[in-house]
Design an enzyme around this catalytic site. Sequence first.
Site, PDB file in Angstrom:
ATOM      1  N   ARG A   9      -7.507  -8.354  -8.528  1.00  0.00           N
ATOM      2  CA  ARG A   9      -8.215  -9.621  -8.662  1.00  0.00           C
ATOM      3  C   ARG A   9      -9.700  -9.339  -8.812  1.00  0.00           C
ATOM      4  O   ARG A   9     -10.139  -8.189  -8.755  1.00  0.00           O
ATOM      5  CB  ARG A   9      -7.994 -10.480  -7.421  1.00  0.00           C
ATOM      6  CG  ARG A   9      -8.342  -9.738  -6.125  1.00  0.00           C
ATOM      7  CD  ARG A   9      -8.326 -10.618  -4.911  1.00  0.00           C
ATOM      8  NE  ARG A   9      -8.373  -9.873  -3.670  1.00  0.00           N
ATOM      9  CZ  ARG A   9      -9.470  -9.367  -3.118  1.00  0.00           C
ATOM     10  NH1 ARG A   9     -10.638  -9.509  -3.730  1.00  0.00           N
ATOM     11  NH2 ARG A   9      -9.423  -8.722  -1.971  1.00  0.00           N
ATOM     12  N   HIS A  14     -14.010  -3.259   9.277  1.00  0.00           N
ATOM     13  CA  HIS A  14     -13.402  -3.028   7.966  1.00  0.00           C
ATOM     14  C   HIS A  14     -13.679  -4.144   6.968  1.00  0.00           C
ATOM     15  O   HIS A  14     -13.045  -4.193   5.906  1.00  0.00           O
ATOM     16  CB  HIS A  14     -11.878  -2.809   8.092  1.00  0.00           C
ATOM     17  CG  HIS A  14     -11.514  -1.710   9.036  1.00  0.00           C
ATOM     18  ND1 HIS A  14     -11.814  -0.387   8.787  1.00  0.00           N
ATOM     19  CD2 HIS A  14     -10.908  -1.737  10.258  1.00  0.00           C
ATOM     20  CE1 HIS A  14     -11.385   0.355   9.798  1.00  0.00           C
ATOM     21  NE2 HIS A  14     -10.840  -0.432  10.701  1.00  0.00           N
ATOM     22  N   GLU A  44      -2.691   6.545   7.960  1.00  0.00           N
ATOM     23  CA  GLU A  44      -3.469   7.493   7.176  1.00  0.00           C
ATOM     24  C   GLU A  44      -4.356   8.329   8.087  1.00  0.00           C
ATOM     25  O   GLU A  44      -4.777   7.872   9.153  1.00  0.00           O
ATOM     26  CB  GLU A  44      -4.376   6.762   6.175  1.00  0.00           C
ATOM     27  CG  GLU A  44      -3.654   6.066   5.060  1.00  0.00           C
ATOM     28  CD  GLU A  44      -4.625   5.364   4.129  1.00  0.00           C
ATOM     29  OE1 GLU A  44      -5.803   5.203   4.498  1.00  0.00           O
ATOM     30  OE2 GLU A  44      -4.209   4.981   3.027  1.00  0.00           O
ATOM     31  N   LYS A  58       0.801  -1.214   0.000  1.00  0.00           N
ATOM     32  CA  LYS A  58       0.000   0.000   0.000  1.00  0.00           C
ATOM     33  C   LYS A  58       0.839   1.271   0.000  1.00  0.00           C
ATOM     34  O   LYS A  58       0.460   2.281  -0.603  1.00  0.00           O
ATOM     35  CB  LYS A  58      -0.953  -0.007   1.202  1.00  0.00           C
ATOM     36  CG  LYS A  58      -2.046  -1.063   1.103  1.00  0.00           C
ATOM     37  CD  LYS A  58      -2.960  -0.997   2.306  1.00  0.00           C
ATOM     38  CE  LYS A  58      -4.159  -1.926   2.158  1.00  0.00           C
ATOM     39  NZ  LYS A  58      -3.788  -3.322   1.982  1.00  0.00           N
TER      40      LYS A  58
END
Length: 668
Positions: A297, A235, A200, A116
């Site tokens: 994917r 999440h 973040e 990421k």
Amino acid sequence: MIKTLLIANRGEIARRVMRTAKRMGIRTVAVYSDADANAPHVREADESILLGPAPASESYLLGDKIIEAAIVTGADAIHPGYGFLSENAAFAEACARNDITFVGPSPDAIRAMGLKDQAKALMEKAGVPVTPGYHGENQDPDHLAAEAGTIGFPVLIKAVAGGGGKGMRKVDAAEDFLAALDSCKRESSKSFGDDRVLIEKFITNPRHIEVQVFGDSRGRVVHLYERDCSLQRRHQKVIEEAPAPGMTPNVRQAMGSAAINAARAVGYVGAGTVEFIVDGSGALREDGFFFMEMNTRLQVEHPVTEMVTGLDLVELQLKVAAGGSVPEQDSIHLSGHAMEARLYAEDPVAGFLPSTGPLERLEFPQAGPGRRVDTGVEEGGEVSLYYDPMIAKLIAHGDTRTESAHTLAEMIDELVVYPVRTNAAFLRRAAVHEEFLAARLSTGFIETYLDDLIPAPVRPVDAAFALLGALDLRPVLAGALDPFEAADGWRLNSDPRLRHRFEVGDEIVTVVLQRVGHALEVTVGTETTRITDLAIESHDRGYGFEARADGLGLQAVCEAVDGGVLVACRGRATVFAFENPEAAADAMEAGDAVKAPMPGKVLAVNVKAGDRVTKGQALVVLEAMKMEHALAAPRDGVIGELTVEAGGQVAEGDVLVALEALEQVVAA
């Protein structure tokens, strides 16, 4: 053209890929573990190969064995599904070395988007908006804590190699950061073999909107519109829909262009999803979305895109992998609205604890126009502790968002699952919640309205059906219950009340049913429900009911089970057992012990014998079905005995910690 396709996965995605492959005339090969020897995807394939024992690390994650299986069976292509090896660049390279087509992007694209921190840096260069944060190499906890302070709380800690909600923690205050970081690193290391994280800024009132993209080997990239995946818990997505509510043509253009630019930045080929965190504090804006990650994917929620575009995404994957082209952007159109709900083996009433075991009863809603069920299990199978707890995906399509939501609720009403517990009733409450129907969405929706979404342990209407079913099922129950002989003062054509006691879990429930004119009133505790328009129909397993409860229509199934009756209504399956005084006494003693709520591995033991603990204090951490679960003290007390240690395996119901009363310790 691909001739033989090996599906390197299991469950519903393996069956879903096979369905399209067979329609295209492609021969299919399944792989399986010992736990899946009798699974539907194994029987439905043209050929199947055993990989190894049940743990994924000894079967589905063994790339070399899967390549070997492809060679042995003559497979010229491998479809990885999602999860397992689907985003493993080394596996994609191994396929290429053996002249096997990997149905997915290039290894370079997987690597570019797999980490990421690197992906965000790449997106910044490509002009794709990214969330403010720290993506650096320094992983020292104190340095990360300092960076979090600079960014400003709340922040989100995310595993660099993460996905599926694992290795992710929201932190609201500086004093909670290091503990959350430790937990996040431990989980990401176990799940991905990499404990590095990024930080973040947490967007307040965020929405999660993702864009389905497709690229081909000719350099063309298109988008297939967006999906809103804002309804999440821990999440992990719960309900997904397409298109996103409140989307405007300008924002769709901006978001679609950003997603295409992201894919082009890595020369993307195949199906992928570019995920954005969106400012949901007001109307959607062209400058109000930020890149989160790209999943290289097929996504679990791809059916909603198929429903609104009319495209078969697996067919498109296979065509692109064989050298074909993606369609022109202006030929891809939206039609109606679709929603998908993930049916999980977990119990919302018990804090969403996973539920494993045999599926003695499993009845899915009828499929047809606007209704689709994707599943990898069937009645007589089981939910294994080794894999993801998803039982099925329920997908509904309608002309409008409201229509698709109500169709989804109707599908949930037709479910019967026993004895494994599910989140079906929770899903139904979410689908018809007034705030959800009004499209007031954010990733905090479930947390905000959790009390509304968790069904009551016992609903009066279910209790009424249990009592009516018990009356009608007396011949089946072989005399276990005879309310006509109960000493409760009830007589036919006389006193209109019928009273009975059931056991539901560890609770004793008293049900009072009385006739009021042409209606029935049922009371459980202080809650009363009025039932009208009651109709009963006999079927091969028991009885079906249709009625109106407090003015709302519903249907239910009532069947005999060992020691009682099973009522399945509005997504919830409840067993009303005939009262057993000994069982009730055992339940009263349960407060002195902390038991394993499901099979699992002990990750941590936070206490030792003699420690004083308070109610709610985390004593033991278990890992089951890929998730961590902290088991808390049920009351204040002193640790009397520990029967487990970190690294050990436990079975459901095992006593892990024995508690003693503080007074007993002081007296001694």
